[in-house]
Design a protein around this motif. Structure first.
Motif, PDB file in Angstrom:
ATOM      1  N   GLU A   1       9.323   0.754   2.993  1.00  0.00           N
ATOM      2  CA  GLU A   1       8.636  -0.474   3.378  1.00  0.00           C
ATOM      3  C   GLU A   1       8.312  -1.369   2.187  1.00  0.00           C
ATOM      4  O   GLU A   1       8.221  -2.589   2.341  1.00  0.00           O
ATOM      5  N   ARG A   2       8.113  -0.787   1.008  1.00  0.00           N
ATOM      6  CA  ARG A   2       7.673  -1.605  -0.115  1.00  0.00           C
ATOM      7  C   ARG A   2       8.272  -1.087  -1.413  1.00  0.00           C
ATOM      8  O   ARG A   2       7.580  -0.534  -2.276  1.00  0.00           O
ATOM      9  N   PRO A   3       9.596  -1.260  -1.601  1.00  0.00           N
ATOM     10  CA  PRO A   3      10.202  -0.816  -2.865  1.00  0.00           C
ATOM     11  C   PRO A   3       9.622  -1.587  -4.037  1.00  0.00           C
ATOM     12  O   PRO A   3       9.177  -2.731  -3.897  1.00  0.00           O
ATOM     13  N   THR A   4       9.629  -0.969  -5.191  1.00  0.00           N
ATOM     14  CA  THR A   4       9.043  -1.542  -6.401  1.00  0.00           C
ATOM     15  C   THR A   4      10.134  -2.041  -7.347  1.00  0.00           C
ATOM     16  O   THR A   4      11.329  -1.758  -7.166  1.00  0.00           O
ATOM     17  N   SER A   5       9.712  -2.744  -8.387  1.00  0.00           N
ATOM     18  CA  SER A   5      10.673  -3.164  -9.417  1.00  0.00           C
ATOM     19  C   SER A   5      11.344  -1.957 -10.042  1.00  0.00           C
ATOM     20  O   SER A   5      12.522  -2.010 -10.420  1.00  0.00           O
TER      21      SER A   5
END
Length: 478
Positions: free
Chosen positions: A70-74
């Motif tokens: 849902e919320r991949p990071t850099s």
């Protein structure tokens, strides 16, 4: 200097990337909500300095599949980029990134210092916690198709606002920017990038808003150029405590693009390997342009399948036998570069025949719908295919006396985006769509699901007035 387009598969997900030049490899990473076409100028500047510039569509942007979760990071995007480097055989690379791409490039360099030759970070963000909270709450609304096409009007206005206010979601005097208003062609290109991404545009953006510079600067050991232009909305970030004394502001785009390319050329990585060749998807040259193709990969005598006007190819499935599909000139992934459609049915047939020659396809049959069917029959008359089948004669363009212009060429107010949705909906109800009389009503009609109508509208917009040219050929009688 023109580049080429390719596909790669990274952990089961497709990535579209552009490649420019030969030499030591550099990744050129775009910002949001755009795709790789937005950094062509930087890639060309790198190639002119003897580098091989590789500009991928970030996962979830352009034509690259999104990352899971849902919320991949850099950091997740950085790891995916390392996976792409592995697939492409790139052992040590330079990196350029703009805004969102700068956050990804910084994360890659911090995670994989042994794989990083140098970084050029344009508009590296240094958010405050208040900015991060505001952007997360207000900057990234869900993008969902509406039955009446009003989501297209929102999209056009959203892209206009992006050069008027920062953040765009706060239209206040203090947020007013000094950018010139983007020409309609530029607004349209940005809209098409977001239409390719759909609601996945939010995940890519969110990763950049979650990026915390203080977590990554201590890990940045490669030679780094941190910069903005004087008019960049993130110019003020160069003066924030985390970045004080580390960055430089340039007068304009030519200056910063040249400086970034020079920096990466001064610290080269390893030479790029030849682009891997996929057997199920790619682009084939047709003169100075290219057509996108797909193959099912199944053994046997292939069937060439061609789509109708304003459409794009349906991906073949492995269980339907050997199938080759093409996006026709100026349609779908073949839209790029085709400023004008081929001339007449012969010109369209010539382009498809050239693509078949480029792919080395000889023993095959052809089938198509609308103009695709007419091309299939023309190929058979030329003895270029062994057999051909055509379906769906098509309805042709509407009469101007009743409809006026139905052009999908970009207009200053974005009306063409909404028009595409209205056409796509009327197509479900009448055949041809512009003959809206009881005798021409479809009964029963296909689903009026906004998602599928939106998908058809996007395919029409990719073709824009080349759709009309193809529709006129569909309406011709032999």
């Amino acid at each position: 200097m023109s580049g080429s387009r390719h596909f790669a598969v990274v952990e089961g997900r497709e990535v579209l990337y552009r490649r420019f030049g030969e030499g030591p490899a550099v990744f050129v990473l775009h910002g949001s909500p755009q795709a790789s076409r937005a950094v062509i100028a930087v890639a060309e500047a790198c190639a002119a300095r003897g580098l091989c510039a590789i500009a991928p569509d970030t996962p979830g942007a352009g034509m690259s599949d999104p990352l899971p979760g849902e919320r991949p990071t850099s950091a997740d995007y950085g790891r995916h980029l390392r996976g792409l480097a592995d697939v492409l055989g790139l052992k040590r690379v330079g990196l350029y990134g703009f805004h969102t791409g700068a956050a990804t490039a910084c994360a890659f360099a911090g995670l994989f210092p042994d794989r990083t030759a140098a970084v050029a970070l344009e508009g590296l963000p240094a958010w405050t916690e208040d900015e991060r909270a505001d952007f997360t709450a207000n900057y990234l609304p869900s993008f969902q198709p509406s039955w009446d096409g009003s989501h297209m009007a929102w999209l056009w206005a959203r892209m206009e606002e992006q050069v008027l206010f920062f953040p765009w979601s706060s239209p206040t005097p203090g947020a007013r920017m000094r950018y010139p208003v983007t020409p309609k062609e530029g607004v349209h290109a940005n809209c098409m990038d977001l239409l390719d991404a759909g609601d996945a545009y939010r995940a890519v953006y969110q990763a950049a808003f979650d990026f915390r510079l203080a977590d990554w600067l201590p890990r940045l050991v490669a030679p780094a150029l941190i910069a903005t232009t004087e008019f960049d909305v993130l110019r003020a970030h160069l003066d924030r405590p985390e970045m004080e004394g580390l960055g430089r502001a340039f007068a304009g785009l030519p200056e910063i693009q040249a400086a970034c390319a020079d920096h990466l050329a001064a610290h080269p990585g390893a030479a790029a390997s030849p682009a891997p060749v996929l057997t199920d998807r790619g682009f084939v040259a047709v003169g100075a342009e290219a057509l996108a193709w797909r193959a099912s990969g199944a053994p046997g005598q292939p069937v060439l399948r061609l789509h109708a006007a304003g459409d794009l190819s349906t991906p073949p499935t492995p269980d339907e036998g050997p199938v080759i599909t093409l996006d026709l000139p100026g349609h779908g992934l073949s839209a790029e570069g085709w400023k004008a459609p081929p001339t007449g049915l012969e010109g369209w047939t010539d382009a498809v025949a050239a693509a078949l020659d480029g792919l080395g396809l000889r023993e095959l049959t052809a089938e198509g719908e609308g103009i695709g069917g007419r091309i299939a029959l023309a190929l058979h008359r030329r003895n270029r295919v062994m057999a051909a089948r055509a379906t769906g004669p098509g309805g042709g363009p509407p009469p101007e006396a009743d409809f006026g212009s139905v052009s999908l060429t970009p207009e200053w107010d974005g009306a063409h985006l909404v028009r595409a949705c209205r056409i796509a909906r009327w197509e479900r109800l009448y055949a041809p769509w512009h003959d809206r009389t009881p005798a021409r009503a479809r009964a029963p009609f296909d689903t009026l699901d906004p998602v599928s109508i939106h998908a058809r509208a996007v395919s029409l917009l990719k073709a824009h007035d080349r759709w009309l040219a193809a529709a006129r050929i569909e309406a011709q009688t032999d």
